[in-house]
Design a protein around this motif. Structure first.
Motif: not given
Length: 609
Positions: A21, A24, A49-54
């Motif tokens: 990713d 990241t 997409v993911s928590k990090h993307w959010k």
């Protein structure tokens, strides 16, 4: 050249590497820069997409840029513009730090958009045939929701004898209440919902009852410093002007004094001016209900009026326009129309504005109200240079007057029926006709140098902020409106990523006139040439009232309907039905329409739900 087995081996070894990713690995600043090229819909998809993307996609920096691109102006890419909702802003600086994402630092969001204070009747004949001889407000905390017109709570009493008028009189200032903030994404979502409601004609309707005859004029304000609730004032053929709490739909005052129909009104923080068919103009302290002064001069009834800090103009059945000078107390008459003068509009041509009224300005009426009036000074200026006046008449024409020279400088012809109403707007020349009446757009210089949306260097955050739009960043500056002044944090001369933004103060704005006529049409006019730019068709009977703001145009008609128009292409986007008589007057807000009808009802059409 690799063979198939070698390619398979290479793919197997690289499988894990190519699944990395990038967000990241990238620094946070680079990730935000990449996401800054996405539009609102793409950001919402990225957040799934993911928590990090959010956490990245919901960052305030990204959504503030999208808000700057859309709120208060039409976006050059998607064509959508969102309302500012001026009345819902509580301006208070909670932190001087930059705008970090709340999800990465603290549960208490900092430096974000301020949170809201609180989460069939037979038709009347035409005006010349109608008869003129017929004859517990609640606190802001109650916050009653909008209800249908059939709900008993939406109807108010026509009597104001039990009204506590102290609610209208300013008292000692209360200490400021701490407010909390919320993410810019929520701000965008709320305004997007309102704009979608506008386009789809979705609204809730509230009916205000109290007048005993047709309502002919109205005005509302949601930004008064006092009282705490929005104020609506209406005038009627029942010879009264009534003051309403627009939040609860209750009547808080009834002003009596005119002996015939009240046909025109305008108010500000300090005073209300009404024009009546009894040939007089009255000046009121609308907070106390006291009549300050009565002006006489017209030989027939007054049909329309408009004033600013220095001048009052009135139009009459006697086919004349009178201009009253607040500085000197003198008045003069403009003659040229051959029939009723139905609408007047002041315009300062030198500053290219429509002359808002400021409560701090001192007028002759304010001095009379305080008992300190003095004789006019011989050195006092008469009329400011460049001050103009538009007038519309039953003779089918509109005229532009130079008040300094007291002469007609242009005549607008094209309607084949009586012209009942008009509205003056300003077009930003750098954005073409699509920005009629918008307060701010990208300047010509920035548009010429800005890359296309698919270019890697495109940055939607570098667009110019619309006038009156609060962008909370690192500095502090003071904005002012016609009703109040307030200090808000802004990013001084910089875009979201710190780049300098072009100034919009040098843009020239061209006035465009909108008129409604009993020939069933609405026309947009070029002031310089006097030619009609566009004609809107849709009403099946005469148009009595028009109103417009930065994003849309609305009209009220004798066919009992209100139409909402897309001004750029002349397309009707919604038709509102509910009045039992002709729609004689209306006012437009960012999330509502208030209309008055010949049936005596006032309706509030709210699109915020």
């Amino acid at each position: 050249m690799c063979c198939f087995s070698q390619l398979s081996l290479l793919t197997e070894h690289l499988a894990q590497l190519i699944r990395i990713d990038c967000f990241t690995v990238f620094p946070r600043e680079i990730s935000l820069k990449v996401l800054g090229y996405l539009d609102a819909m793409s950001l919402c998809r990225a957040a799934q997409v993911s928590k990090h993307w959010k956490r990245l996609a919901d960052d305030d920096i990204l959504w503030r840029g999208i808000c700057e691109q859309h709120i208060g102006q039409k976006c050059r890419n998607c064509g959508w513009g969102l309302p500012i909702l001026e009345h819902r802003r509580t301006v208070r600086v909670l932190s001087s730090s930059p705008c970090p994402s709340p999800s990465l630092h603290s549960p208490q969001p900092l430096n974000k958009r301020e949170l809201e204070e609180d989460l069939s009747l037979s038709e009347r004949p035409r005006k010349r045939q109608r008869s003129e001889t017929s004859q517990s407000t609640q606190m802001r905390a109650l916050r009653l929701p909008l209800e249908s017109s059939d709900s008993p709570s939406s109807q108010s009493s026509s009597s104001s004898s039990n009204v506590d008028r102290s609610l209208l009189v300013p008292s000692s200032p209360s200490p400021p209440v701490d407010s909390v903030t919320r993410p810019w994404k929520d701000v965008y979502s709320e305004r997007l919902t309102i704009e979608r409601n506008w386009r789809r004609g979705r609204c809730t309707v509230q009916t205000l009852k109290g007048h005993t005859d047709g309502v002919m004029c109205l005005q509302f304000s949601e930004t008064l410093s006092h009282p705490s609730f929005p104020i609506l004032i209406t005038g009627s053929y029942d010879r009264t002007a009534r003051v309403w709490n627009l939040e609860t739909g209750t009547e808080v005052a009834c002003l009596r004094g005119h002996t015939r129909a009240v046909r025109a009104l305008q108010f500000d923080e300090a005073k209300l001016i009404t024009g009546s068919m009894d040939h007089t103009i009255r000046v009121w302290n609308w907070r106390t209900g006291k009549c300050i002064r009565t002006l006489e001069g017209h030989t027939e009834g007054i049909v329309c009026l408009n004033y600013d800090s220095n001048v009052l103009a009135s139009g009459s059945v006697d086919a004349t326009v009178k201009v009253w000078n607040f500085r000197t107390g003198a008045a003069f008459t403009l003659r040229g129309h051959s029939d009723w003068v139905n609408s007047v509009q002041l315009w300062d041509s030198e500053s290219n504005t429509t002359l808002p009224v400021t409560s701090s300005s001192t007028s002759m009426f304010d001095a009379l109200a305080s008992g300190s009036a003095s004789p006019p000074s011989s050195s006092a200026p008469q009329i400011d240079p460049g001050k103009m006046l538009f007038s519309a008449s039953d003779d089918g024409t509109m005229r532009l007057w130079d008040l300094t020279r007291r002469t007609c400088v242009r005549q607008f012809t094209g309607h084949v029926g009586q012209v009942q109403s008009m509205k003056l707007l300003l077009v930003d020349e750098s954005c073409g006709e699509s920005s009629v009446g918008s307060d701010s757009e990208v300047t010509k210089a920035s548009r010429a140098t800005l890359p296309p949306p698919d270019h890697p260097g495109y940055n939607p955050s570098s667009l110019t902020l619309p006038t009156g739009f609060i962008s909370q960043a690192y500095g502090s500056s003071t904005f002012s409106s016609s009703d109040s002044s307030f200090t808000v944090p802004i990013n001084k001369g910089k875009s979201v990523d710190g780049q300098a933004t072009p100034s919009s103060s040098s843009k020239r704005r061209t006035p465009v006139l909108i008129s409604g006529s009993l020939d069933n049409t609405i026309k947009l006019w070029d002031i310089d040439t006097g030619q009609a730019l566009k004609t809107l068709f849709g009403h099946i009977e005469g148009v009595w009232a028009v109103a417009s703001d930065k994003l849309r145009l609305v009209s009220g008609s004798h066919d009992r309907t209100i139409k909402v128009w897309a001004r750029e292409d002349g397309r009707c986007t919604a038709t509102l039905v509910g009045h039992r008589g002709a729609v004689t007057c209306l006012a437009l807000g960012e999330d509502k329409i208030v209309s008055g009808s010949d049936d005596g009802d006032i309706k509030l059409w709210a699109f915020s739900g």
